[in-house]
Motif scaffolding. Structure first.
Motif, mmCIF file in Angstrom:
data_model
loop_
_atom_site.group_PDB
_atom_site.id
_atom_site.type_symbol
_atom_site.label_atom_id
_atom_site.label_comp_id
_atom_site.label_asym_id
_atom_site.label_seq_id
_atom_site.Cartn_x
_atom_site.Cartn_y
_atom_site.Cartn_z
ATOM 1 N N GLU A 155 0.821 -1.220 0.000
ATOM 2 C CA GLU A 155 0.000 0.000 0.000
ATOM 3 C C GLU A 155 0.856 1.272 0.000
ATOM 4 O O GLU A 155 0.641 2.152 -0.830
ATOM 5 N N PRO A 156 1.847 1.401 0.901
ATOM 6 C CA PRO A 156 2.685 2.604 0.833
ATOM 7 C C PRO A 156 3.492 2.683 -0.469
ATOM 8 O O PRO A 156 3.745 3.771 -0.988
ATOM 9 N N MET A 157 3.876 1.530 -1.023
ATOM 10 C CA MET A 157 4.593 1.550 -2.301
ATOM 11 C C MET A 157 3.690 2.065 -3.412
ATOM 12 O O MET A 157 4.131 2.813 -4.287
ATOM 13 N N GLN A 158 2.417 1.686 -3.388
ATOM 14 C CA GLN A 158 1.476 2.183 -4.385
ATOM 15 C C GLN A 158 1.279 3.684 -4.220
ATOM 16 O O GLN A 158 1.166 4.410 -5.212
ATOM 17 N N ALA A 159 1.266 4.157 -2.974
ATOM 18 C CA ALA A 159 1.160 5.602 -2.726
ATOM 19 C C ALA A 159 2.383 6.320 -3.292
ATOM 20 O O ALA A 159 2.254 7.396 -3.887
ATOM 21 N N MET A 160 3.578 5.732 -3.119
ATOM 22 C CA MET A 160 4.789 6.326 -3.696
ATOM 23 C C MET A 160 4.709 6.325 -5.220
ATOM 24 O O MET A 160 5.149 7.272 -5.874
ATOM 25 N N GLY A 161 4.132 5.276 -5.796
ATOM 26 C CA GLY A 161 3.944 5.228 -7.242
ATOM 27 C C GLY A 161 3.030 6.351 -7.723
ATOM 28 O O GLY A 161 3.293 6.979 -8.753
ATOM 29 N N ARG A 162 1.955 6.614 -6.968
ATOM 30 C CA ARG A 162 1.058 7.717 -7.334
ATOM 31 C C ARG A 162 1.789 9.048 -7.232
ATOM 32 O O ARG A 162 1.638 9.925 -8.075
ATOM 33 N N TRP A 163 2.611 9.199 -6.181
ATOM 34 C CA TRP A 163 3.393 10.417 -6.031
ATOM 35 C C TRP A 163 4.335 10.584 -7.227
ATOM 36 O O TRP A 163 4.446 11.663 -7.802
ATOM 37 N N ALA A 164 5.003 9.506 -7.615
ATOM 38 C CA ALA A 164 5.944 9.559 -8.740
ATOM 39 C C ALA A 164 5.229 9.908 -10.039
ATOM 40 O O ALA A 164 5.741 10.698 -10.846
ATOM 41 N N ALA A 165 4.052 9.326 -10.253
ATOM 42 C CA ALA A 165 3.302 9.638 -11.469
ATOM 43 C C ALA A 165 2.964 11.120 -11.527
ATOM 44 O O ALA A 165 2.978 11.732 -12.607
ATOM 45 N N ARG A 166 2.701 11.699 -10.372
ATOM 46 C CA ARG A 166 2.318 13.119 -10.340
ATOM 47 C C ARG A 166 3.521 14.060 -10.378
ATOM 48 O O ARG A 166 3.464 15.117 -10.982
ATOM 49 N N TYR A 167 4.622 13.705 -9.728
ATOM 50 C CA TYR A 167 5.723 14.654 -9.525
ATOM 51 C C TYR A 167 7.046 14.290 -10.182
ATOM 52 O O TYR A 167 7.997 15.071 -10.121
ATOM 53 N N ALA A 168 7.160 13.143 -10.818
ATOM 54 C CA ALA A 168 8.449 12.731 -11.384
ATOM 55 C C ALA A 168 8.979 13.740 -12.391
ATOM 56 O O ALA A 168 10.179 14.049 -12.388
ATOM 57 N N ASP A 169 8.122 14.269 -13.259
ATOM 58 C CA ASP A 169 8.602 15.247 -14.239
ATOM 59 C C ASP A 169 9.145 16.499 -13.556
ATOM 60 O O ASP A 169 10.162 17.048 -13.989
ATOM 61 N N GLU A 170 8.506 16.943 -12.478
ATOM 62 C CA GLU A 170 9.009 18.108 -11.740
ATOM 63 C C GLU A 170 10.376 17.808 -11.126
ATOM 64 O O GLU A 170 11.270 18.655 -11.157
ATOM 65 N N VAL A 171 10.529 16.624 -10.570
ATOM 66 C CA VAL A 171 11.817 16.236 -9.973
ATOM 67 C C VAL A 171 12.889 16.189 -11.053
ATOM 68 O O VAL A 171 13.991 16.725 -10.889
ATOM 69 N N LEU A 172 12.577 15.563 -12.197
ATOM 70 C CA LEU A 172 13.555 15.468 -13.288
ATOM 71 C C LEU A 172 13.896 16.845 -13.853
ATOM 72 O O LEU A 172 15.057 17.117 -14.177
ATOM 73 N N ASP A 173 12.897 17.726 -13.956
ATOM 74 C CA ASP A 173 13.164 19.101 -14.411
ATOM 75 C C ASP A 173 14.106 19.812 -13.446
ATOM 76 O O ASP A 173 15.039 20.505 -13.865
ATOM 77 N N ALA A 174 13.865 19.657 -12.150
ATOM 78 C CA ALA A 174 14.729 20.280 -11.147
ATOM 79 C C ALA A 174 16.148 19.740 -11.248
ATOM 80 O O ALA A 174 17.123 20.496 -11.164
#
Length: 136
Positions: A98-117
């Motif tokens: 369950e927490p891993m799935q939550a991290m996956g949702r976070w990554a889907a939403r914010y990964a591009d922002e992290v990579l841009d940074a």
């Protein structure tokens, strides 16, 4: 909806128990193995290699040993000829899904922002590169 448990700030300092959750999956392949076993159920090492892809037998073996050491998976041997072994999630391993799935949702939403940074930081001539492939 239940409110998330608010942990005191000290729970993320050097000797806190909450950090265990992050540390047990700090290796890049450990979370992949946990997720794969959670999705497909108990598996033999060869099936894990095939399902995961891109992981060598040695790296998989190291991940399995770490996960077993941390109590997230169990190694099950069968008295057959030839001998058969498979791996399954323990209760603690199942609880991580369950927490891993939550991290996956976070990554889907914010990964591009992290990579841009990371790209902006790297363009300034400093900083580590994470090496994460962008999938736009």
């Amino acid at each position: 909806m239940d409110q998330p448990l608010a942990l005191p700030r000290a729970d993320f300092t050097a000797d806190c128990r909450a950090r265990v959750a992050f540390e047990v999956l700090a290796n890049r392949w450990d979370s992949v193995v946990v997720f794969t076993l959670g999705e497909g159920g108990p598996m033999r090492p060869r099936a894990l290699l095939s399902r995961i892809g891109g992981i060598s037998p040695k790296v998989l073996n190291d991940a399995l040993r770490r996960l077993e050491y941390n109590g997230l998976i169990e190694h099950r041997s069968y008295a057959e000829a030839p001998p058969r072994v498979d791996y399954a999630l323990t209760e603690a391993g199942e609880a991580l899904l369950e927490p891993m799935q939550a991290m996956g949702r976070w990554a889907a939403r914010y990964a591009d922002e992290v990579l841009d940074a990371q790209e902006r930081f790297g363009a300034a001539g400093a900083g580590p590169r994470a090496g994460v492939a962008r999938s736009r």
